[in-house]
Enzyme design. Structure first.
Site, PDB file in Angstrom:
ATOM      1  CB  ILE A 180      18.701  54.343  34.823  1.00  0.00           C
ATOM      2  CG1 ILE A 180      18.582  54.360  33.284  1.00  0.00           C
ATOM      3  CG2 ILE A 180      19.776  55.300  35.324  1.00  0.00           C
ATOM      4  CD1 ILE A 180      19.754  53.730  32.545  1.00  0.00           C
ATOM      5  CB  THR A 181      21.487  51.436  39.148  1.00  0.00           C
ATOM      6  OG1 THR A 181      21.444  50.191  38.443  1.00  0.00           O
ATOM      7  CG2 THR A 181      21.610  51.158  40.633  1.00  0.00           C
ATOM      8  CD  GLN A 231      19.594  22.228  49.887  1.00  0.00           C
ATOM      9  OE1 GLN A 231      18.950  23.009  49.199  1.00  0.00           O
ATOM     10  NE2 GLN A 231      19.190  20.998  50.144  1.00  0.00           N
ATOM     11  N   PRO A 282      15.250  50.478  25.942  1.00  0.00           N
ATOM     12  CG  PRO A 282      13.104  51.414  26.126  1.00  0.00           C
ATOM     13  CD  PRO A 282      14.560  51.788  26.036  1.00  0.00           C
ATOM     14  CG  LEU A 321      25.266  51.742  27.640  1.00  0.00           C
ATOM     15  CD1 LEU A 321      25.773  52.673  26.549  1.00  0.00           C
ATOM     16  CD2 LEU A 321      26.362  50.781  28.090  1.00  0.00           C
ATOM     17  N   GLY A 344      18.108  24.904  55.543  1.00  0.00           N
ATOM     18  CA  GLY A 344      16.907  24.097  55.353  1.00  0.00           C
ATOM     19  C   GLY A 344      15.686  24.967  55.136  1.00  0.00           C
ATOM     20  CD  GLU A 381      28.924  47.821  35.749  1.00  0.00           C
ATOM     21  OE1 GLU A 381      30.040  47.638  35.209  1.00  0.00           O
ATOM     22  OE2 GLU A 381      28.744  48.566  36.724  1.00  0.00           O
TER      23      GLU A 381
END
Length: 370
Positions: free
Chosen positions: A146-147, A326, A117, A114, A329, A353
């Site tokens: 595009i995955t 966190q 650029p 979809l 540590g 998405e």
């Protein structure tokens, strides 16, 4: 039972490779093989096309459990649904048989094209064109972000067929990796989900049969938006899984780590952090499951709930994974422990998405009634 089966497979076959997949930024082939062998790579495909016929909630659980150990690997079932759902929703019966059956068998993955650029959130501004030429369409353009591009064999491609009609002049097509004129850019160098390749897809005079159009001409954009209503729920599931993995690891760590002569889990400040993490996670899970149920039923308020589940769960995942770092540590900040990877992976769920800013726009425009 479903969750237990998937968790066992994920921990035995996927988790051992997750750190190296991230370190080497390589496609998780071991995960794909394991998921295909267990018929968990595309569980959403209906039984009539050789699939498992899993409902939306079962699909969410599969994605969640895989994401708990490896976010990159969870994009195999998630993107297979994203890429193929337009065909399931709007494709002809012949088109469904042609592409859903090999997907169900594991003979090829499906990706979704979809974005471009200059057309991200403003998808209607796409420039990829499809011009009719007899019994064919000729496609020219560039798709970005595009995955699994290059790994997938099949691509749902949105292209402009009538520039004068804006969104009603956009159509959807199935393009195959082997079609002449299809090529791919170099993998993007990303912060997270490094095992899932993200590339540009180049369409250079790609000539495909007209019967590969998904639905009628001009209906592609409507199909694309309807698809996202359903698949944003799978991104919420991915976020929930990543967060669960981080919480599980942090919980174990604080019980083992000792300071001032006792486990740091005994300190109230740590307990408060864990309580907040678990509370946010469970709220995200329940919203995600509710949205999945609405997806399965096709409820009229799915647009709101799909967007809200994706937005809430991804925000929660970012908070939970950050807190996990966190809690560990300095160790949490190193690649010797998985929580820094989970934190990096969680970030993408706030972006793809539709960014969470876009999700809030979608929600505001589709507020549910009293």
């Amino acid at each position: 039972m479903l969750r237990d089966a998937i968790r066992s497979l994920a921990e035995a076959k996927i988790a051992p490779h997750a750190a190296l997949v991230d370190e080497e930024a390589r496609f998780p082939r071991e995960a794909l093989d394991a998921l295909v062998a267990a018929d968990l790579h595309a569980v959403h495909v209906p039984e009539s096309y050789g699939g498992s016929g899993a409902d939306a909630l079962a699909t969410v659980i599969v994605i969640e459990e895989v994401a708990r150990v490896c976010a990159s690997s969870s994009l195999i079932p998630a993107v297979n649904k994203l890429g193929s759902l337009p065909v399931i929703l709007s494709g002809s019966e012949d088109l469904k048989k042609k592409y859903m059956m090999p997907l169900a068998k594991g003979d090829g993955m499906f990706s979704y094209c979809l974005s471009e650029p200059d057309a991200g959130s403003d998808a209607v501004g796409m420039k990829t064109k499809a011009v009719r030429d007899g019994d064919f369409y000729v496609l020219n353009g560039v798709k970005r972000w595009i995955t699994n591009a290059g790994e997938s064999q099949y691509y749902t491609v949105l292209a402009v067929t009538d520039p004068s009609k804006r969104s009603k002049g956009i159509s959807a097509f199935v393009v195959e990796k082997s079609d002449e004129g299809v090529s791919f850019g170099a993998p993007e160098r990303k912060l997270g989900i490094k095992g899932s390749p993200t590339r540009e897809v180049y369409l250079d005079n790609v000539r495909i049969p007209a019967d590969r159009m998904i639905g009628a001409e001009g209906t592609g954009f409507a199909t694309a938006m309807k698809t996202l209503d359903h698949t944003r729920v799978t991104i919420a599931a991915q976020a929930v899984g990543i967060a669960q993995g981080a919480l599980d690891y942090a919980k174990g760590y604080v019980q083992e780590r000792k300071q001032f002569g006792k486990p740091i889990a005994d300190f109230q400040g740590i307990q408060f952090m864990l309580a907040d993490m678990a509370m946010k996670l469970e709220a995200a899970r329940q919203l995600t499951y509710s949205a999945a149920a609405k997806s399965e039923r096709g409820d009229s308020d799915l647009t709101f709930f799909g967007a809200s589940a994706k937005c809430f769960a991804s925000d929660a995942a970012m908070e939970i994974t950050t807190d996990a770092v966190q809690l560990l540590g300095g160790y949490g900040y190193t690649r010797d422990y998985p929580v820094e990877r989970m934190m990096r992976d969680a970030k993408i769920t706030q972006l793809y998405e539709g960014t969470n800013q876009v999700q809030r726009i979608v929600m505001a425009r589709n507020l549910p009634g009293a």
